[in-house]
Design an enzyme around this catalytic site. Structure first.
Site, PDB file in Angstrom:
ATOM      1  N   LYS A   1      13.314   0.846  -5.654  1.00 57.95           N
ATOM      2  CA  LYS A   1      13.690   1.983  -6.578  1.00 57.95           C
ATOM      3  C   LYS A   1      15.123   2.703  -6.252  1.00 57.95           C
ATOM      4  CE  LYS A   1       9.074   3.266  -5.513  1.00 57.95           C
ATOM      5  NZ  LYS A   1       8.139   4.178  -4.429  1.00 57.95           N
TER       6      LYS A   1
ATOM      7  N   GLU B   1      22.012  -3.380  -7.121  1.00 61.29           N
ATOM      8  CA  GLU B   1      21.380  -3.051  -5.972  1.00 61.29           C
ATOM      9  C   GLU B   1      21.964  -1.959  -5.240  1.00 61.29           C
ATOM     10  OE1 GLU B   1      18.749  -2.904  -4.199  1.00 61.29           O
ATOM     11  OE2 GLU B   1      18.473  -4.596  -2.853  1.00 61.29           O
ATOM     12  N   ASP B   2      21.029  -1.096  -4.414  1.00 59.13           N
ATOM     13  CA  ASP B   2      21.683  -0.021  -3.745  1.00 59.13           C
ATOM     14  C   ASP B   2      22.514  -0.201  -2.494  1.00 59.13           C
ATOM     15  OD1 ASP B   2      19.611  -0.961  -2.351  1.00 59.13           O
ATOM     16  OD2 ASP B   2      18.470   0.857  -2.133  1.00 59.13           O
TER      17      ASP B   2
ATOM     18  N   ASP C   1      22.128  -5.454   3.248  1.00 53.94           N
ATOM     19  CA  ASP C   1      22.506  -4.957   4.613  1.00 53.94           C
ATOM     20  C   ASP C   1      22.331  -6.482   5.271  1.00 53.94           C
ATOM     21  OD1 ASP C   1      21.805  -3.589   7.322  1.00 53.94           O
ATOM     22  OD2 ASP C   1      19.824  -3.602   6.807  1.00 53.94           O
TER      23      ASP C   1
ATOM     24  N   PHE D   1      22.047   4.268   9.255  1.00 54.17           N
ATOM     25  CA  PHE D   1      20.891   4.204   8.443  1.00 54.17           C
ATOM     26  C   PHE D   1      21.219   5.459   7.457  1.00 54.17           C
ATOM     27  CE2 PHE D   1      16.946   5.152   6.358  1.00 54.17           C
ATOM     28  CZ  PHE D   1      16.526   4.106   6.003  1.00 54.17           C
TER      29      PHE D   1
ATOM     30  N   ARG E   1      15.629  10.624  -1.619  1.00 55.74           N
ATOM     31  CA  ARG E   1      16.235   9.754  -2.907  1.00 55.74           C
ATOM     32  C   ARG E   1      17.053  10.883  -3.508  1.00 55.74           C
ATOM     33  NH1 ARG E   1      14.196   4.610  -3.061  1.00 55.74           N
ATOM     34  NH2 ARG E   1      11.987   4.427  -2.227  1.00 55.74           N
TER      35      ARG E   1
HETATM   36  P1  5GP Z   1      18.670  -6.416   3.177  1.00 56.81           P
HETATM   37  O1  5GP Z   1      17.658  -7.537   2.886  1.00 56.81           O
HETATM   38  O2  5GP Z   1      20.053  -6.913   2.756  1.00 56.81           O
HETATM   39  O3  5GP Z   1      18.520  -6.373   4.814  1.00 56.81           O
HETATM   40  O4  5GP Z   1      18.112  -5.230   2.878  1.00 56.81           O
HETATM   41  C1  5GP Z   1      18.107  -4.370   1.607  1.00 56.81           C
HETATM   42  C2  5GP Z   1      17.229  -3.360   1.415  1.00 56.81           C
HETATM   43  O5  5GP Z   1      17.046  -2.775   2.832  1.00 56.81           O
HETATM   44  C3  5GP Z   1      17.857  -2.290   0.346  1.00 56.81           C
HETATM   45  O6  5GP Z   1      17.703  -2.592  -0.967  1.00 56.81           O
HETATM   46  C4  5GP Z   1      17.400  -0.971   1.342  1.00 56.81           C
HETATM   47  O7  5GP Z   1      16.101  -0.856   0.422  1.00 56.81           O
HETATM   48  C5  5GP Z   1      17.104  -1.113   2.466  1.00 56.81           C
HETATM   49  N1  5GP Z   1      18.090  -0.554   3.527  1.00 56.81           N
HETATM   50  C6  5GP Z   1      19.122  -1.314   4.023  1.00 56.81           C
HETATM   51  N2  5GP Z   1      20.019  -0.674   4.817  1.00 56.81           N
HETATM   52  C7  5GP Z   1      19.242   0.699   4.405  1.00 56.81           C
HETATM   53  C8  5GP Z   1      19.842   2.050   4.673  1.00 56.81           C
HETATM   54  O8  5GP Z   1      20.950   1.978   5.524  1.00 56.81           O
HETATM   55  N3  5GP Z   1      19.151   3.073   4.302  1.00 56.81           N
HETATM   56  C9  5GP Z   1      18.098   2.999   3.246  1.00 56.81           C
HETATM   57  N4  5GP Z   1      17.490   3.865   2.942  1.00 56.81           N
HETATM   58  N5  5GP Z   1      17.639   1.729   3.041  1.00 56.81           N
HETATM   59  C10 5GP Z   1      18.240   0.544   3.628  1.00 56.81           C
END
Ligand code: 5GP
Length: 172
Positions: A41, A96-97, A100, A149, A162
């Protein structure tokens, strides 16, 4: 223990950056129809603002994958909701938001590439380059941030925050 959100990116700063990203995306594909796939979301606010800034013909769809419980990644990606429409011969842009570790995007790119799009690109509002585990290509990045975070503008902590119009760092 009280939790506070320290502002990192103000609403007007986010808005201005998204207008620039929309122009850049359209410049890279001046004539074609663009099909955007938002990752639920967290990308919802980014997706709606980005699409309202886009010139030309655009269509949208959504996909959902499992994400974090709390603030730690599980490293395991699961498809929760697939897209509604096929991608054959479309110019597809994943929205994508945040990227990470890159595990989620890597999974999504492989999944969607197998559906035969004419092109597949990715737009992320935020990137934490220091956390990357897989070298996943991201064509459009709104902001690079440090390993903190963040919440707001679609990003949650246990489904909260959110709705904040800005992005902030969760501190306790
Ligand atoms: P990745 O697979 O790249 O490690 O993580 C991607 C997902 O992790 C993002 O779509 C998000 O949902 C979550 N995520 C990663 N870092 C953060 C952060 O700093 N805050 C939040 N709320 N979600 C994060």
């Amino acid at each position: 223990m009280s939790v506070t959100v320290s502002p990192l990116l103000a609403a007007d700063v986010i808005h201005a950056r998204i207008q620039a990203l929309a122009a850049e995306i359209r410049r890279d594909n001046p004539a074609g129809d663009l099909h955007f796939i938002g990752v639920l979301k967290g990308s919802v606010f980014f997706m709606t603002d980005l699409l309202r800034a886009m010139a030309g013909t655009v269509t949208m769809d959504f996909i959902a994958v499992s994400s974090y419980a709390g603030t730690k990644t599980t490293g395991e990606v699961r498809l929760l909701k697939d897209v509604d429409r096929g991608l054959q011969d479309r110019h597809v842009i994943i929205v994508e938001d945040i990227v990470d570790t890159g595990l989620t995007l890597n999974y999504l790119q492989e999944l969607l590439r197998a559906r035969g799009p004419r092109s597949l690109r990715t737009a992320c509002l935020l990137s934490k380059p220091s956390r990357r585990k897989v070298n996943v290509p991201v064509d459009y990045i709104g902001f690079e941030i440090e390993d903190r975070f963040v919440v707001g503008y679609g990003l949650d902590y246990d489904e909260r925050y959110r709705h904040l119009p800005y992005i902030g760092v969760l501190t306790s």
